[in-house]
Design an enzyme around this catalytic site. Structure first.
Site, PDB file in Angstrom:
ATOM      1  CG  ASP A 146      -2.054   1.365   1.254  1.00 50.29           C
ATOM      2  OD1 ASP A 146      -2.202   1.313   2.299  1.00 50.29           O
ATOM      3  OD2 ASP A 146      -2.179   1.567   0.014  1.00 50.29           O
ATOM      4  CB  CYS A 201     -19.356 -10.296  -9.724  1.00 54.26           C
ATOM      5  SG  CYS A 201     -17.933  -9.973  -8.596  1.00 54.26           S
ATOM      6  CB  CYS A 204     -24.111 -11.075  -7.301  1.00 55.33           C
ATOM      7  SG  CYS A 204     -24.133 -10.162  -5.801  1.00 55.33           S
ATOM      8  CB  CYS A 207     -20.948  -4.820  -3.543  1.00 60.76           C
ATOM      9  SG  CYS A 207     -20.633  -4.873  -5.180  1.00 60.76           S
ATOM     10  CB  CYS A 257     -19.048  -2.383  -1.030  1.00 55.88           C
ATOM     11  SG  CYS A 257     -17.795  -1.740  -0.564  1.00 55.88           S
ATOM     12  CB  CYS A 261     -19.592  -9.536  -0.769  1.00 56.05           C
ATOM     13  SG  CYS A 261     -18.996 -10.543  -1.936  1.00 56.05           S
TER      14      CYS A 261
END
Ligand code: B12
Length: 362
Positions: A146, A201, A204, A207, A257, A261
């Protein structure tokens, strides 16, 4: 580790065997999985350019500053041929986020921030893994998580660690999205793993519809300016009024979100002690946290991601959440008491919260 000295010679024929051993070495250091890929970020360079051009990064100018580097790791370590990507689960055992989120008197803090700052957990372990690779096989390496400009999710997906879901997070069938990412850049031409393919996904989009501030402009397109994680962590100024009521009791980050899920049910709690909740951050009362003075805040958030918005951001976020809480004279008293000492930015949020409380008074 890369210190500019010419890279140690390596034996290419030994690299396939080395690749086999990397998984075990990574697990010994607490990573659940590891994958290797090349440096080509494919379409993600353009996705990033689009995102920046749309201003979706808001005041995160550091995302603009290193745009090119994010999809070209050779700029971070000359001669890089491979990105070694790892993931580490962070959800604590016996975690009950939905109950906290549903209680307007409690403070909701994103699950990745309940314990120790993950940069301090992942980076030293990545450095040890890189040292071990260099001792065994030569080459040059650089560990990062990060901190350095790299499209971590894009490389994680290409290294086979999971797929980028519609909420833009990297998802995995064994962990949902409840993991953090880290990388080691390598000048060794290690064998490459198969990228994750397909889109589990499917149809769907829970989220997208669950986002409390409608921050998704489409599947895999997040306008960070509307994201409560951005507003409570990265934004150092006032929170736009239109986003204050939807913020609810989320005083640091947002997990909505992720919580909705379907793949979340596969997530496994971490045994990592560093990620264990500190100071009741997993279920504390808004008023208790709000009553902290700066010295207490500083002591209680040492080594924690909660430091990032500063004490002013902490107070601002709590003021909004207290404005959203049911009417309570104790809340009104605490908000009024802070008016004296607060900065102009925080005072504006305190005044807003007092008006919200007054509007709910019996
Ligand atoms: C900036 C940033 C943020 C910003 C912006 C988020 C964002 N989506 O960009 C804010 C502050 C909002 C944020 C929030 C969070 N973050 Co953050 N964040 C980052 C950071 C530093 C850069 C992300 C980035 O490159 N964004 C640039 C934009 C363009 O990328 P993107 O929105 O992800 O879009 C990509 C995909 O959609 C993809 N894509 C794929 N297919 C398609 C198709 C189309 C048509 C398009 C357009 C795009 C597309 O292309 C884009 C580029 O790769 C990374 C660390 C890193 N260096 O990578 C951590 C990181 C992504 N964050 C992380 C976490 C944990 C979070 C939070 C969950 C924390 C919290 N609970 O509050 C939230 C989740 C919010 C969310 N749904 O994304 C983890 C995610 C781990 C994982 N499992 O994926 C990371 C990887 C840090 C780490 N080292 O672990 N974050």
């Amino acid at each position: 580790m890369s210190d500019g000295a010419p890279s140690a010679p390596f034996d290419a024929s030994a690299l396939p065997a080395l690749r086999q051993r990397l998984d075990g070495w990574a697990r010994e250091l607490g990573f659940e999985a590891l994958g290797v890929t090349d440096v080509d970020a494919g379409p993600h360079r353009d996705y990033l350019a689009q995102w920046l051009a749309q201003g979706h990064h808001g005041s995160m100018l550091w995302m603009e500053r290193h745009e090119a580097l994010r999809s070209d790791p050779t700029g971070l370590l000359p001669g890089t041929l491979r990105v070694i990507s790892v993931r580490m689960n962070y959800r604590p055992r016996d975690d009950d986020p939905e109950t906290v989120l549903a209680d307007p008197r409690k403070a909701y803090i994103a699950r990745y921030a309940l314990g120790r700052d993950y940069h301090k957990v992942l980076r030293p372990r990545l450095a040890r893994l890189a040292e071990r690779i260099e001792r065994e096989a030569g080459g040059q390496h650089r560990a990062l998580t990060d901190s350095a400009p790299l499209l971590e999710k894009a490389y994680g997906e290409k290294a086979g660690l999971g797929w980028i879901g519609k909420n833009t997070l990297l998802l995995n069938r064994e962990a949902g999205s409840w993991f953090l990412l880290g990388e080691i850049l390598s000048t060794l031409p290690l064998p490459i793993d198969d990228p994750s393919t397909g889109d589990p996904c499917g149809t769907c989009s829970r989220c997208l519809s669950a986002c409390p501030t409608d921050a998704f402009r489409g599947p895999r397109q997040l306008d960070a300016r509307r994201c409560l994680a951005y507003q409570t962590i990265e934004n150092k100024g006032p929170i736009p009024e239109a986003l204050r009521r939807p913020l609810g009791n989320r005083i640091f980050g947002c997990d909505d979100c992720q919580l909705v899920c379907p793949f979340t049910k596969f997530s496994r709690p971490t045994e990592e002690r560093d990620f264990a909740p500190r100071n009741d951050f997993d279920r504390g009362e808004l008023l208790d946290f709000f009553r902290w003075d700066e010295a207490t805040w500083s002591a209680r958030t040492a080594g924690s991601p909660l430091r990032r918005p500063g004490f002013e951001g902490w107070q601002r976020n709590l003021a909004v959440a207290l404005g959203n809480a049911p009417f309570d004279p104790a809340i009104v008293a605490a908000l009024e008491e802070r008016l004296e000492t607060a900065s102009p930015m925080v005072r504006e949020h305190l005044t807003w919260a007092l008006a919200e409380q007054a509007a709910k008074a019996p």
